[in-house]
Design an enzyme around this catalytic site. Structure first.
Site, mmCIF file in Angstrom:
data_model
loop_
_atom_site.group_PDB
_atom_site.id
_atom_site.type_symbol
_atom_site.label_atom_id
_atom_site.label_comp_id
_atom_site.label_asym_id
_atom_site.label_seq_id
_atom_site.Cartn_x
_atom_site.Cartn_y
_atom_site.Cartn_z
ATOM 1 N N GLU A 101 31.753 -30.165 -72.521
ATOM 2 C CA GLU A 101 32.867 -30.830 -73.217
ATOM 3 C C GLU A 101 33.237 -30.083 -74.496
ATOM 4 O OE1 GLU A 101 32.455 -35.054 -73.949
ATOM 5 O OE2 GLU A 101 34.330 -35.114 -75.100
ATOM 6 N N SER A 112 32.483 -43.935 -72.775
ATOM 7 C CA SER A 112 33.827 -43.989 -73.377
ATOM 8 C C SER A 112 34.415 -45.387 -73.219
ATOM 9 C CB SER A 112 34.752 -42.956 -72.718
ATOM 10 O OG SER A 112 34.712 -43.053 -71.315
HETATM 11 O O1 KIV Z 1 32.022 -41.232 -71.455
HETATM 12 C C1 KIV Z 1 32.831 -40.449 -70.959
HETATM 13 O O2 KIV Z 1 33.921 -40.824 -70.536
HETATM 14 C C2 KIV Z 1 32.484 -39.044 -70.894
HETATM 15 C C3 KIV Z 1 33.591 -38.050 -70.753
HETATM 16 C C4 KIV Z 1 33.198 -36.751 -71.295
HETATM 17 C C5 KIV Z 1 34.065 -37.921 -69.357
HETATM 18 O O3 KIV Z 1 31.336 -38.703 -70.952
#
Ligand code: KIV
Length: 281
Positions: free
Chosen positions: A185, A48
């Site tokens: 998720e 992310s």
């Molecule tokens: O990359 C990310 O932040 C994740 C989230 C689902 C926590 O994988």
């Protein structure tokens, strides 16, 4: 809260002790240090970061070099939490050899103690190969952001029976392959509850309701650094974005009207170096 280093064994034990697992993302040294000092159990260097700190539209452009760079920075700030790094898009899907090489780099160069990758049954052999060489893996099923083009956007997965069954099978496949935990998720809470009750390994949820063994959030989302992005599953605890903007405005005002810097923000020459001020005739 104990100060001893958190390992995957502790994370797994927490499920049997019915202690909720807390996890957050971090992408740099100062945030890693803050989260670690606050006592969070798992710190994830999430892909992310492509959106939160690099400004991309999605996570697909993130490279293994980006992940290593940020994992190294986070590592310097973490003493207690389990440090986990995401495997970015196409760093593990091409072949098991590439997955081993790239996960190995996250551990050797970045200092990660575990990796996370997206996908269920399709990733079973890859997960088993990583676990075999000693790299702990967290699986990730449901709304897997690296597949947004397949899903047609960030859409909740598993609302219908058939797809819900597939997600359960994916989660089981990851457990069978040796994953130490599975991230759920963007799935309905009833489905997350069923998976949590079925698996022996802990489930960590994001947008998956309260029945998971733990919860993870993107740090930027809970402190108000994600701009207009405010999905239903996020609880925002503080608005750091507004606090920063106000501080910057105050600073600009102080500079403009001369009230910063004052003498107490300034340095002075040593007395011996001062030349006597010449009086004007
Ligand atoms: O990359 C990310 O932040 C994740 C989230 C689902 C926590 O994988």
């Amino acid at each position: 809260m104990e100060n001893t280093k958190v390992t995957i064994i502790d994370i797994q034990r927490m499920k049997s002790q019915k202690k909720k697992i807390t996890a957050l993302t971090a992408y740099d040294y100062p945030f890693a240090k803050l989260l670690d000092e606050a006592g969070v159990d798992i710190i994830l260097v999430g892909d992310s970061l492509g959106m939160t700190v690099l400004g991309y539209e999605n996570t697909l452009s993130v490279t293994i070099e980006d992940m290593i760079y940020h994992t190294k920075a986070v590592k310097r700030g973490v003493k207690r939490a389990l440090l986990m790094a995401d495997m970015p898009f196409m760093s593990y899907q091409v072949s098991i050899d590439e997955a081993l090489e790239n996960a190995g780099r996250l551990v050797k160069e970045g200092g990660a103690e575990a990796v996370k990758l997206e996908g269920g049954i399709v990733m079973q052999d890859t997960v088993a190969a990583l676990v075999d060489v000693g790299i702990p893996v967290m699986g990730h099923v449901g709304l897997t952001p690296q597949s947004i083009h397949k899903f047609g956007g960030y859409k909740v997965q598993g609302r219908k029976q058939a797809q819900a069954r597939e997600i359960v099978e994916d989660a089981k496949a990851l457990e069978d392959a040796g994953a130490f935990s599975v991230l759920l998720e963007g799935i309905p809470l009833e489905l997350a509850k069923e998976i949590t009750n079925t698996l022996k390994i802990p489930t960590i949820g994001i947008g998956a309701g309260a029945f998971c063994d733990g919860q993870i959030m993107v740090i930027h989302d809970i402190i108000g650094l994600s701009g207009e992005f405010k999905p239903k599953f996020v609880k925002q605890y503080v608005d750091i974005g507004e606090i920063v903007k106000n501080a910057v405005k105050e600073y600009m005002k102080d500079v403009s009207d001369g009230s910063f810097p004052r003498e107490d923000h300034s340095y002075f020459m040593e007395k011996s170096h001062l030349r006597p001020v010449q009086k004007k005739q």
